[in-house]
Scaffold this active site. Structure first.
Site, PDB file in Angstrom:
ATOM      1  N   PHE A 424      43.371  62.018  60.160  1.00 24.30           N
ATOM      2  CA  PHE A 424      43.128  63.269  59.433  1.00 24.30           C
ATOM      3  C   PHE A 424      42.016  64.109  60.067  1.00 24.30           C
ATOM      4  O   PHE A 424      41.216  64.735  59.363  1.00 24.30           O
ATOM      5  CB  PHE A 424      42.773  62.970  57.969  1.00 24.30           C
ATOM      6  CG  PHE A 424      43.445  61.756  57.405  1.00 24.30           C
ATOM      7  CD1 PHE A 424      44.827  61.643  57.453  1.00 24.30           C
ATOM      8  CD2 PHE A 424      42.716  60.709  56.875  1.00 24.30           C
ATOM      9  CE1 PHE A 424      45.466  60.513  56.953  1.00 24.30           C
ATOM     10  CE2 PHE A 424      43.343  59.581  56.386  1.00 24.30           C
ATOM     11  CZ  PHE A 424      44.717  59.479  56.422  1.00 24.30           C
ATOM     12  N   CYS A 425      41.961  64.112  61.395  1.00 20.62           N
ATOM     13  CA  CYS A 425      40.940  64.879  62.120  1.00 20.62           C
ATOM     14  C   CYS A 425      39.532  64.441  61.712  1.00 20.62           C
ATOM     15  O   CYS A 425      38.626  65.272  61.574  1.00 20.62           O
ATOM     16  CB  CYS A 425      41.110  66.381  61.899  1.00 20.62           C
ATOM     17  SG  CYS A 425      42.633  67.050  62.547  1.00 20.62           S
ATOM     18  N   ASN A 426      39.354  63.134  61.511  1.00 21.34           N
ATOM     19  CA  ASN A 426      38.037  62.599  61.159  1.00 21.34           C
ATOM     20  C   ASN A 426      37.911  61.215  61.789  1.00 21.34           C
ATOM     21  O   ASN A 426      37.995  60.195  61.112  1.00 21.34           O
ATOM     22  CB  ASN A 426      37.872  62.523  59.643  1.00 21.34           C
ATOM     23  CG  ASN A 426      36.440  62.232  59.220  1.00 21.34           C
ATOM     24  OD1 ASN A 426      35.676  61.610  59.957  1.00 21.34           O
ATOM     25  ND2 ASN A 426      36.073  62.684  58.034  1.00 21.34           N
TER      26      ASN A 426
END
Length: 889
Positions: A424-426
């Site tokens: 999730f882009c983390n």
């Protein structure tokens, strides 16, 4: 429960009992506003769909779009940089929206300024570029940029800008911020005379939903809490993009210096519009280099003279703002207030759903007591102050091993449940919760895994997780449909007995596609010449150009084609493994139109892209996007036939008159258009309005038939063999990955046995073999000697033809679609996933190594298949005849 009792640990948590047992009051819904009526009126498009990716993008209500459209139709909005009446209307409306935004966050223009951006990422980039960084020097250690490791990629990416300014970037772990000791602010000295530092952290983790203390803002700014013990003045950027979608934010209390937001996270529409809320006390510090239209009070084209506008917003909003999208925000605020009564209600409602789902998931156990899921969280969902409506988890098997998120996602799609998977882009939070070291991240990259792909497990270790998230229109039915899905797919009793699920049409029920459609039987070209028939005299290699096709007699007239019949080799497929003798081709299929029904033949020419005319056409929607059975299961009811004598393709479907399409384009009339197949750009041409109308009538929506242009070369890299250069390429039609797909009947037989059930009299019922084979949509069917032996093949020889095995075919939910009816059955995908425990594979991809241009090439039913095993394959379990075959091939 139909067919048996539920296993222990498989019961659905009662919502009423959950509310009664809660130690704190929980709220569901919006008072007198009926949530059921809200969904029916505003979100009718969600009927039969469970949407659980609100942290990715929430959904807009119908009234918001209706009122916005009405506004645009009744008013004339001009460019706000002009001075006419329509432009002044735009300017005034935009300013009113700015006030509305500030009021939503409990502040005013006296304290904050709204700078419109292209999204929260653009807002973060603006701060990184404009912050008054001080490079280290003889008298100063310079500025520091600190960010929480649990931050979005767009925050971490700011460090590339600071590095260019020689500013040090330091990642801060959440546990370090939680445990940091409070300090005396007076010890920091006169902060105004020292270098400025910036600390960035998210109000809510977009990975786990953890909500970090808003009190950190004042503590860091005042100097009581320091991310780093260095002299200087600390400023705080609060990344609120994930937080404000389901929670109020009071900037009159929590006065961060910079607050980036994205509006589609709140309203669902418009997308591509965000804002940076800048504390007016910090705004004068921002420095700007580039200046665009509308930002200058005056400048000279011939001299380095530029004076910016006084307004902070006008100074930083380069060019014409997206004024119509900004006007749409007004209708977003109106709809949100009208439907929910405010963000505090949204916070309570979404947290209640998340806490209920968390409690229900945590309670699920296998019969041996092992948990069904592993949830990644820093809280126990005790309150909305510490936890947002987000649950990040991985599904486990009964031995505690993680089931890949890609596999869970594919199963969820069968129930029409929309989730998010990956990191999730983390990456920071993903590493922390999943125990992934920095070295492992680099190793995963070397293994071919990149952010956003479906490589979910490497060496048995997860590369990401599954995330569900709730929005203001989410319902208890959504949560329970998701829970039923987890129970049905992982706590399902044996022998095909299913736990009670939502009925068809309900949210979470497996979609049934075109259940009412009658089956269209597969067609076999029964009068094709035998494999021993002499080849036609033409000596050129077959390709997809009409000028080299001279296949008289290869395909019978369509009127003489008959229904499906089992060949002797098909009848032999039911005997036990090892009794089939040598491997031969039992069936050949081509799929002229991508995702449509198969055309079965007994002998067929090869082209330079694979079997001649295989996947040469595809159906696209009104936007030119390729349709597959995943979106439109009724594609399998479209039956194409190739008549090489007449050089036409005849297309049939139940209830429709047959229609003819020429095999080749008229070069003078064909209009070339571009489309995409699996991220590859392809040149195609439209096959005309007649077939377009035919397809549109059948599907009930605008569709077109397009064909790959004969002069367009689509290439795919393939692995190189011992005698081949490393960068050889092969031509592809509109296939997904390779020229051919081969399936082994022994593998199908093993799957058939796993899918077998017993009726009330104890008689075993087998899944029809023909039906199973058709679901895998292979070109070449062989009668292998052992199940799944094909996964160990390196090369295959069929007659004088050699094929390279590229690897297994990773299966998606399309194998759950009955190719005769368009109905879905999830059992096949589930059984395969249980057998293989990880990636769902079935069949292998082939590419021909080289075609002999001295004579036409054919594949025929009955031809012998000679595989060569991979070098590292164990031979101990092979028979003597198989070992000999491996050597000679």
């Amino acid at each position: 429960m139909a067919g048996g009792a539920a296993q222990p640990g498989a019961e659905l948590l009662a919502f009423a009992g959950f509310l009664d047992s809660s130690p704190q009051p929980l709220a569901y819904g919006y008072g007198r506003r009926s949530l059921r009526e809200l969904r029916a009126r505003e979100f009718s498009r969600l009927a039969g769909t469970v949407y659980l990716d609100h942290a990715g993008a929430t959904l807009f209500p119908q009234s918001q779009l209706t009122n916005f459209t009405k506004d645009l139709m009744e008013n004339v909005y001009g460019n706000p940089h002009s001075q006419n009446i329509s432009s002044k209307l735009t300017h005034d409306t935009v300013e009113q929206v700015r006030y509305r935004i500030l009021a939503h966050f409990h502040t005013s223009p006296e304290d904050y300024t709204v700078i419109f951006t292209a999204g929260s990422t653009a807002a973060l980039k603006l701060v990184a570029e404009a912050f008054p960084w001080v490079s280290p020097g003889p008298e100063s250690s310079g500025s520091w940029f600190c960010y929480l490791t649990d931050s979005h990629t767009s925050v971490v990416g700011m460090r590339k800008i600071t590095a260019a300014m020689n500013v040090t970037s330091i990642p801060i772990r959440p546990e370090d911020m939680w445990s940091v000791e409070k300090q005396d602010a007076a010890a920091a000295g006169n902060q105004d005379c020292q270098p400025p530092h910036l600390f960035c952290y998210p109000a809510q983790s977009n990975f786990s939903g953890t909500r970090y203390p808003l009190s950190w803002i004042e503590e860091v700014k005042s100097g009581h809490t320091r991310p780093m013990s260095v002299p200087g003045k600390w400023f705080v950027l609060l990344d609120a993009a994930a937080y404000v979608g389901t929670s109020p934010l009071d900037l009159s209390v929590h006065q961060a210096d910079f607050v980036p937001i994205s509006f589609y996270k709140i309203f669902g529409f418009p997308t591509g519009l965000g804002a940076l809320l800048v504390n007016n006390r910090s705004a004068p510090l921002l420095r700007k280099t580039y200046f665009g239209g509308g930002t200058a009070a005056a400048y000279l084209a011939g001299d380095d003279f530029y004076i910016p506008r006084e307004s902070v917003a006008e100074r930083f909003e380069d060019g014409t703002i997206s004024f119509l999208d900004i006007i749409a925000l007004k209708h977003g605020f109106d709809a949100l207030e009208h439907l929910t009564g405010g963000m505090e209600n949204v916070r309570q409602h979404t947290f209640t759903l998340a806490r209920y789902t968390y409690a229900a998931l945590s309670a699920l156990r296998y019969p041996n007591g092992a948990p069904v899921v592993r949830i990644y969280s820093d809280s126990e969902f005790s309150s909305p102050e510490v936890q947002g409506p987000v649950i990040s988890f991985n599904v486990l098997d009964d031995h505690g091993r993680i089931i890949g998120y890609s596999q869970v996602d594919k199963m969820a799609s069968l129930y029409n449940i929309h989730v998010r998977t990956g990191c999730f882009c983390n990456t920071g939070a993903c590493q922390r919760h999943l125990g992934i070291s920095d070295e492992m991240v680099k190793k995963h990259l070397q293994a071919g895994h990149v952010c956003g792909d479906d490589v979910d497990l490497i060496d048995g270790q997860p590369t990401g997780s599954v995330r569900i998230s709730f929005g203001y229109m989410s319902t208890l039915e959504d949560a329970q449909a998701f829970l039923r899905f987890i129970i049905a797919t992982h706590l399902c009793p044996p022998h095909g007995q299913q736990l009670p699920l939502a009925t068809p049409g309900e949210a979470g029920a497996p979609p049934t596609g075109s259940e009412a459609q009658d089956a269209v039987p597969a067609i076999v070209a029964t009068r094709s010449p035998s494999p021993q028939e002499d080849a036609p005299p033409d000596a050129r290699v077959w390709n997809n150009s009409l000028t080299t096709v001279h296949a008289v007699g290869l395909c019978p007239p369509l009127l003489e084609a008959t229904g499906t019949q089992l060949t002797p080799s098909e009848k032999a497929a039911g005997v036990p493994d090892g009794d089939l003798g040598s491997r031969v081709i039992t069936n050949l299929y081509i799929y002229p139109i991508k995702s449509c029904a198969a055309f079965e033949v007994t002998r067929w020419p090869l082209g330079n892209q694979g079997l001649l005319y295989d996947r040469s056409w595809m159906v696209v929607n009104h936007n030119g996007i390729c349709l597959s059975q995943k979106q439109e299961p009724r594609l399998c009811l479209i039956q194409p036939f190739i008549d090489l004598q007449r050089r036409i393709m005849v297309i049939q479907a139940r209830g429709m008159e047959p229609i003819e399409v020429p095999l080749e384009e008229n070069s003078e009339r064909a209009q070339i258009c571009q489309s995409k197949v699996c991220a590859d750009r392809v040149n195609t041409y439209d096959c005309g309005e007649k077939i377009s109308s035919w397809l549109s009538k059948f599907f009930g929506r605008p569709c077109h038939l397009i064909k790959q242009s004969s002069d367009f070369q689509r290439s795919a890299r393939r692995k190189h063999g011992k005698d081949q250069p490393a960068c050889t390429t092969a031509a592809l039609s509109l296939v997904n990955e390779a020229q051919y797909l081969l399936v082994n009947r022994s593998s199908v037989l093993e799957l058939q046995q796993q899918l077998s059930t017993s009726d009330e009299n104890g008689k075993e019922e087998l899944f029809p073999m023909k039906d199973l084979i058709s679901r895998f949509r292979a070109n070449i069917i062989t009668n292998g000697t052992r199940a799944f032996e094909e996964e160990n093949w390196d090369e295959v020889s069929i007659g004088s033809l050699r094929f390279q095995v590229l690897g297994p075919c990773h299966r998606c939910q399309m194998i759950c679609i009955d190719q005769q009816t368009g109905q879905r059955n999830k059992d096949i995908f589930q059984k395969l996933s249980e057998r293989q425990e990880r990636q769902v594979n079935f069949g292998v991809y082939l590419m021909h190594t080289a075609l002999d241009s001295s004579s036409p090439c054919y594949l025929s039913v009955g031809s012998q298949v000679l595989p060569m095993l991979k070098e590292n394959t164990e031979h101990d379990d092979l028979s003597a005849s198989e070992k000999h075959q491996d050597v000679i091939s």
